[in-house]
Design a protein around this motif. Structure first.
Motif, PDB file in Angstrom:
ATOM      1  N   GLU A 116      66.235  46.085  65.628  1.00  0.00           N
ATOM      2  CA  GLU A 116      66.639  47.209  64.776  1.00  0.00           C
ATOM      3  C   GLU A 116      68.087  47.606  65.048  1.00  0.00           C
ATOM      4  OE1 GLU A 116      63.785  50.256  65.498  1.00  0.00           O
ATOM      5  OE2 GLU A 116      62.171  49.250  64.398  1.00  0.00           O
ATOM      6  N   ASP A 119      70.185  45.179  63.307  1.00  0.00           N
ATOM      7  CA  ASP A 119      70.218  45.510  61.877  1.00  0.00           C
ATOM      8  C   ASP A 119      71.210  46.639  61.619  1.00  0.00           C
ATOM      9  OD1 ASP A 119      68.325  43.601  61.355  1.00  0.00           O
ATOM     10  OD2 ASP A 119      66.631  45.000  61.375  1.00  0.00           O
ATOM     11  N   GLU A 120      71.205  47.616  62.507  1.00  0.00           N
ATOM     12  CA  GLU A 120      72.143  48.740  62.380  1.00  0.00           C
ATOM     13  C   GLU A 120      73.581  48.250  62.491  1.00  0.00           C
ATOM     14  OE1 GLU A 120      73.136  52.988  64.638  1.00  0.00           O
ATOM     15  OE2 GLU A 120      71.224  51.959  65.011  1.00  0.00           O
ATOM     16  N   SER A 122      74.609  45.305  61.666  1.00  0.00           N
ATOM     17  CA  SER A 122      74.900  44.615  60.400  1.00  0.00           C
ATOM     18  C   SER A 122      75.245  45.607  59.302  1.00  0.00           C
ATOM     19  CB  SER A 122      73.694  43.772  59.974  1.00  0.00           C
ATOM     20  OG  SER A 122      73.440  42.744  60.894  1.00  0.00           O
ATOM     21  N   GLU A 123      74.521  46.719  59.272  1.00  0.00           N
ATOM     22  CA  GLU A 123      74.770  47.741  58.254  1.00  0.00           C
ATOM     23  C   GLU A 123      76.155  48.356  58.399  1.00  0.00           C
ATOM     24  OE1 GLU A 123      71.561  50.452  58.728  1.00  0.00           O
ATOM     25  OE2 GLU A 123      70.044  49.048  57.978  1.00  0.00           O
ATOM     26  N   GLN A 124      76.687  48.322  59.625  1.00  0.00           N
ATOM     27  CA  GLN A 124      78.037  48.837  59.859  1.00  0.00           C
ATOM     28  C   GLN A 124      79.112  47.852  59.414  1.00  0.00           C
ATOM     29  OE1 GLN A 124      78.408  49.941  63.976  1.00  0.00           O
ATOM     30  NE2 GLN A 124      76.979  51.648  63.828  1.00  0.00           N
ATOM     31  N   GLY A 125      78.682  46.659  58.998  1.00  0.00           N
ATOM     32  CA  GLY A 125      79.642  45.675  58.498  1.00  0.00           C
ATOM     33  C   GLY A 125      79.912  44.518  59.437  1.00  0.00           C
ATOM     34  N   THR A 126      79.212  44.475  60.577  1.00  0.00           N
ATOM     35  CA  THR A 126      79.398  43.376  61.526  1.00  0.00           C
ATOM     36  C   THR A 126      78.489  42.207  61.154  1.00  0.00           C
ATOM     37  OG1 THR A 126      79.922  44.912  63.324  1.00  0.00           O
ATOM     38  CG2 THR A 126      79.262  42.686  63.951  1.00  0.00           C
TER      39      THR A 126
END
Length: 411
Positions: A116, A119-120, A122-126
């Motif tokens: 998770e 995933d967070e 990734s959501e930040q753009g990484t």
């Protein structure tokens, strides 16, 4: 007014101290700290001002357990921490400049809570890379063979015992062979050496009796040259004056490789990976048996070896670079041609030494490999030996073929 002046003074002093402060960055994990320092090629403490320009780090396969402290590298954009033992990635969320992180082959991948966090991230753009490509289709290295007997497979990889970090990963066929292996089989297990025993063996085979030094055995001219070479390598002649010629020669070559940045040998690379992956390791030889071979020549021939090692650093660099490029290209004929001058006169002692160094060891190693195959335990073995053992006759490949095995050249 005085109070204001004092107040301003404290403000200015605080700002000055803030501007001049250069806090040391600390890591909880020693392997992480060593890997970062090694990657940045610095030999001192890492400070906040020293990481401003650090935007990319490859810390793969360094046996790292914790990433704590990595958040201090605030300008980091690309990070590879694959093939480690990382279980917590929360600190990565503090790296606001992070654009890509490779986290493949870590326990964290199997943890739902940590997934998770990824995933967070990734959501930040990484970009988060959780799966691993096995090697590079255009990667370096060659000298890979395969031999099978029913359910048992043995891969034979010819290695070079030195390398640079950017040499890895190797060609995909080599990395895949390692990935498939149950057992990694090096010449010696570098991660399982008893330092006390090594020192005892070194003293017994490589050092003069008390009161006797190398100065007693060489000309004044050679001693001066040796003194200069040792000094250039950061040591004093007094530290090594009790060493016999063969040990001095080996030491000089080893230190020069380190000086030129060749710190990451192929065998070391795979042994470190095996430790991370929990693969079984079974050595073909012992430290003592290798030392016995190196110490076997007469003192006269050892002097020749020592004299050959006293070349300039530039010449040594040129020779190693050429050999390294030939290894990367994977061309056995070119490598043999470079290592051996066909027109050179070979003395009886040189021939006898090569027989000990190459031929006899090849027969012994081939015998153990034959045992793996005839036992037929269904395992896959990844044998990593110096490339010479697979290309200089009588080599392991030809010996196994003489035993009736079909040995296939993979890459």
């Amino acid at each position: 007014m005085k109070t204001n002046k004092v107040y301003i003074l404290f403000i200015l002093l605080a700002l000055l101290l803030g501007a001049c402060s250069d806090d040391t960055i600390t890591f909880n994990d020693e392997n992480l700290e060593n890997a970062v320092l090694d990657e940045l090629r610095i030999n001192e403490e890492l400070t906040e001002s020293g990481v401003e320009t650090v935007t990319s780090l490859d810390l793969s396969g360094e046996n790292i357990d914790s990433l704590s402290g990595i958040e201090a590298l605030y300008n980091l954009e690309v990070l590879d921490v694959s093939n480690n033992n990382i279980e917590d990635v929360s600190v990565l969320l503090e790296l606001n400049s992070l654009e890509e992180v490779t986290i493949a082959a870590n326990p964290v991948i199997e943890d739902r809570e940590q997934s998770e966090l990824l995933d967070e991230l990734s959501e930040q753009g990484t970009v988060v890379i959780e799966s691993q490509q096995l090697g590079d289709p255009d990667g370096p290295g060659g000298f890979l063979w395969q031999v099978e007997n029913e359910e048992t497979t043995v891969y034979l990889l010819g290695t070079i015992h030195a390398g640079t970090r950017d040499f890895y990963p190797l060609h995909e066929s080599i990395e895949t062979a390692y990935y498939e292996a149950d057992v990694v089989v090096p010449e010696i297990d570098l991660n399982d050496l008893n330092m006390y025993e090594m020192q005892q063996i070194q003293q017994e085979l490589g050092m003069y009796e008390e009161g006797e030094t190398i100065e007693d055995h060489v000309s004044n001219e050679m001693y001066e040259q040796l003194d200069e070479t040792i000094s250039d390598l950061g040591m004093s002649i007094e530290m090594v004056e009790s060493y016999k010629p063969w040990l001095l020669s080996s030491l000089i070559q080893s230190l020069r490789l380190q000086q030129l940045g060749y710190l990451h040998g192929v065998d070391e690379y795979f042994l470190n990976q095996a430790a991370i992956d929990g693969k079984e390791v079974e050595a073909l030889e012992t430290f003592e048996s290798q030392f016995e071979v190196l110490a076997s020549p007469s003192e006269e021939y050892q002097m020749t070896m020592l004299e050959q090692s006293l070349v300039s650093l530039d010449q040594f660099d040129e020779e190693i670079t050429t050999m390294f490029e030939l290894y990367k290209a994977g061309d056995a004929d070119d490598l043999i041609g470079y290592l051996f001058d066909e027109d050179a006169t070979v003395t009886e002692e040189e021939e006898a030494y090569m027989e000990e160094l190459n031929d006899n060891r090849n027969y012994n190693m081939a015998e153990q490999i034959d045992e793996y195959l005839t036992t037929n335990d269904g395992k896959t073995y990844f044998v990593i030996v110096g490339a010479a053992h697979l290309i200089i006759e009588p080599h392991i490949v030809s010996i196994l073929e003489e035993e009736g095995y079909s040995v296939n050249h993979i890459h």
